[in-house]
Design a protein around this motif. Structure first.
Motif, PDB file in Angstrom:
ATOM      1  N   LEU A 215      86.485  56.340  26.802  1.00 54.61           N
ATOM      2  CA  LEU A 215      86.163  55.066  27.433  1.00 54.61           C
ATOM      3  C   LEU A 215      84.791  55.141  28.089  1.00 54.61           C
ATOM      4  CD1 LEU A 215      89.573  54.230  29.159  1.00 54.61           C
ATOM      5  CD2 LEU A 215      88.690  53.313  27.003  1.00 54.61           C
ATOM      6  N   ASN A 216      84.094  54.029  28.110  1.00 55.58           N
ATOM      7  CA  ASN A 216      82.779  53.967  28.747  1.00 55.58           C
ATOM      8  C   ASN A 216      82.964  53.651  30.229  1.00 55.58           C
ATOM      9  OD1 ASN A 216      80.005  53.756  29.234  1.00 55.58           O
ATOM     10  ND2 ASN A 216      80.026  51.562  28.782  1.00 55.58           N
ATOM     11  N   VAL A 217      82.971  54.691  31.059  1.00 49.70           N
ATOM     12  CA  VAL A 217      83.209  54.523  32.496  1.00 49.70           C
ATOM     13  C   VAL A 217      81.876  54.211  33.175  1.00 49.70           C
ATOM     14  CG1 VAL A 217      84.094  55.558  34.608  1.00 49.70           C
ATOM     15  CG2 VAL A 217      85.154  56.111  32.399  1.00 49.70           C
ATOM     16  N   LEU A 218      81.727  52.959  33.574  1.00 52.21           N
ATOM     17  CA  LEU A 218      80.493  52.534  34.229  1.00 52.21           C
ATOM     18  C   LEU A 218      80.471  52.962  35.690  1.00 52.21           C
ATOM     19  CD1 LEU A 218      77.888  50.773  33.924  1.00 52.21           C
ATOM     20  CD2 LEU A 218      79.256  48.844  34.739  1.00 52.21           C
ATOM     21  N   LEU A 219      81.641  52.861  36.369  1.00 52.98           N
ATOM     22  CA  LEU A 219      81.732  53.191  37.794  1.00 52.98           C
ATOM     23  C   LEU A 219      83.046  53.898  38.075  1.00 52.98           C
ATOM     24  CD1 LEU A 219      80.641  50.133  40.011  1.00 52.98           C
ATOM     25  CD2 LEU A 219      79.715  52.443  40.099  1.00 52.98           C
ATOM     26  N   GLU A 220      83.014  54.912  38.925  1.00 48.04           N
ATOM     27  CA  GLU A 220      84.219  55.548  39.452  1.00 48.04           C
ATOM     28  C   GLU A 220      84.294  55.240  40.940  1.00 48.04           C
ATOM     29  OE1 GLU A 220      84.445  59.698  38.757  1.00 48.04           O
ATOM     30  OE2 GLU A 220      84.896  59.498  36.623  1.00 48.04           O
ATOM     31  N   LEU A 221      85.400  54.647  41.382  1.00 46.05           N
ATOM     32  CA  LEU A 221      85.570  54.275  42.782  1.00 46.05           C
ATOM     33  C   LEU A 221      86.890  54.827  43.301  1.00 46.05           C
ATOM     34  CD1 LEU A 221      84.404  50.546  42.510  1.00 46.05           C
ATOM     35  CD2 LEU A 221      83.087  52.463  43.434  1.00 46.05           C
ATOM     36  N   GLU A 222      86.917  55.186  44.570  1.00 45.43           N
ATOM     37  CA  GLU A 222      88.093  55.829  45.142  1.00 45.43           C
ATOM     38  C   GLU A 222      89.113  54.841  45.693  1.00 45.43           C
ATOM     39  OE1 GLU A 222      86.955  58.708  48.028  1.00 45.43           O
ATOM     40  OE2 GLU A 222      85.974  60.035  46.563  1.00 45.43           O
ATOM     41  N   HIS A 223      88.767  53.567  45.774  1.00 43.93           N
ATOM     42  CA  HIS A 223      89.660  52.604  46.395  1.00 43.93           C
ATOM     43  C   HIS A 223      89.991  51.455  45.448  1.00 43.93           C
ATOM     44  CE1 HIS A 223      89.467  54.572  50.276  1.00 43.93           C
ATOM     45  NE2 HIS A 223      88.163  54.678  50.116  1.00 43.93           N
ATOM     46  N   THR A 224      91.273  51.115  45.399  1.00 45.50           N
ATOM     47  CA  THR A 224      91.753  50.055  44.521  1.00 45.50           C
ATOM     48  C   THR A 224      91.060  48.725  44.806  1.00 45.50           C
ATOM     49  OG1 THR A 224      93.906  51.139  44.378  1.00 45.50           O
ATOM     50  CG2 THR A 224      93.821  48.823  43.777  1.00 45.50           C
ATOM     51  N   GLU A 225      90.925  48.382  46.091  1.00 47.53           N
ATOM     52  CA  GLU A 225      90.300  47.106  46.442  1.00 47.53           C
ATOM     53  C   GLU A 225      88.847  47.054  45.985  1.00 47.53           C
ATOM     54  OE1 GLU A 225      91.795  44.338  47.655  1.00 47.53           O
ATOM     55  OE2 GLU A 225      93.625  45.508  47.321  1.00 47.53           O
TER      56      GLU A 225
END
Length: 308
Positions: A215-225
């Motif tokens: 998958l092309n992961v543009l952003l990794e974020l730690e919070h669901t919101e």
């Protein structure tokens, strides 16, 4: 007995923090008194429980054997002390929860617990699955509520309730009108994802494990919101628990994308150390968790207050 509970408390604190100074701060003791308590325990039994490696103190083989037994004994001692003091409540509880559970279920459970048992103390620690598992294995937490499972010899796991991830997008995204997407389409999209080590990321990676390409992961974020907001703004598509998306779907600010080729189901799971003494507080909290989901097939069927 030739040892005291205070000596065991010092040993446990040093083992958990891998430092005399940090253990002393936690116990509100001087550094010299903390060091002396450990040294006296080792001297009384002519043994060594920790090895110094660089600036850290690490458990040796004997220390590893002693730690869970010492923690269990201290837990029982705390129950006895509270009983003798005539305190209200049923003791203290350190609960770790992953982000989905912590943000959407754990606070309601703790509120119910505190109303039923006033005088009890509960601390909630919200982290990703890998961090919760690590803290349970090191006896930093009494109980963990995680997404998925974990493979660790020292962990007891009990299934709680089924959960399902949902792929979603902004109502302005081209996929919003399509209603569903095949794997080839998903592989061509930009993704806003949870970080490595999270239960959500692990479930999606597991579902994609037999598929070619990444998958092309543009952003990794730690919070669901944060993921929901990034997807709302049109940066890409996301995948989180349906439980976290119900209100957004109802408002129309986000749109679900059906993915019939992917199995995105998982279990919410209780975990604790296999040598952990299940205190009255732990048993009661587990009972309330099961009471909340009695007759519930999936997490998003749980009756929660709507967010406007």
């Amino acid at each position: 007995m030739r040892y005291t509970l205070r000596q065991l408390e010092v040993f446990v604190a040093i083992a958990q923090h891998e430092s005399v100074s940090r253990a002393a701060q936690r116990l509100a003791m001087s550094q010299s008194a903390t060091s002396t308590a450990l040294a006296e325990l080792e001297r009384q039994f002519d043994c060594q429980l920790l090895d110094r490696i660089g600036k850290r103190l690490k458990l040796n083989a004997l220390g590893f054997q002693l730690l869970p037994k010492a923690v269990a004994l201290l837990d029982r001692g705390e129950e006895i002390e509270e009983l003798l003091k005539g305190q209200r409540g049923i003791g203290s509880l350190d609960v770790g929860a992953t982000l989905t559970i912590g943000n959407y279920l754990a606070t309601l459970l703790i509120s119910d617990f505190m109303h039923r048992h006033p005088g009890s103390r509960v601390r909630l620690h919200v982290r990703n699955t890998a961090a919760i598992v690590n803290r349970v294995t090191h006896h930093d937490l009494d109980l963990g509520l995680i997404e998925g499972d974990c493979q660790h010899d020292d962990i007891v796991m009990q299934p709680w309730v089924e959960d399902e991830l949902t792929v979603f997008c902004s109502p302005r995204h081209p996929l919003a009108n399509a209603g569903q997407a095949d794997l080839e389409t998903l592989m061509g999209e930009d993704w806003i994802m949870r970080e490595e080590g999270s239960g959500t990321r692990r479930t999606l990676d597991q579902a994609m494990r037999h598929r070619r390409g990444r998958l092309n992961v543009l952003l990794e974020l730690e919070h669901t919101e944060a993921i929901k907001r990034a997807v709302e703004s049109g940066l890409g598509i996301g995948c989180v628990s349906h439980l976290a998306l119900r209100d957004a779907f109802r408002r129309g600010s986000l749109v679900p994308i059906a993915t019939p080729e992917l199995d995105l189901t998982r279990q919410f799971t209780f975990i604790w150390h296999r040598h952990k003494y299940l205190t009255t507080a732990m048993r009661e909290f587990l009972r309330l968790c099961r009471e909340m989901t009695a007759g519930i097939q999936r997490s998003d069927d749980i009756d929660l207050p709507a967010v406007p």
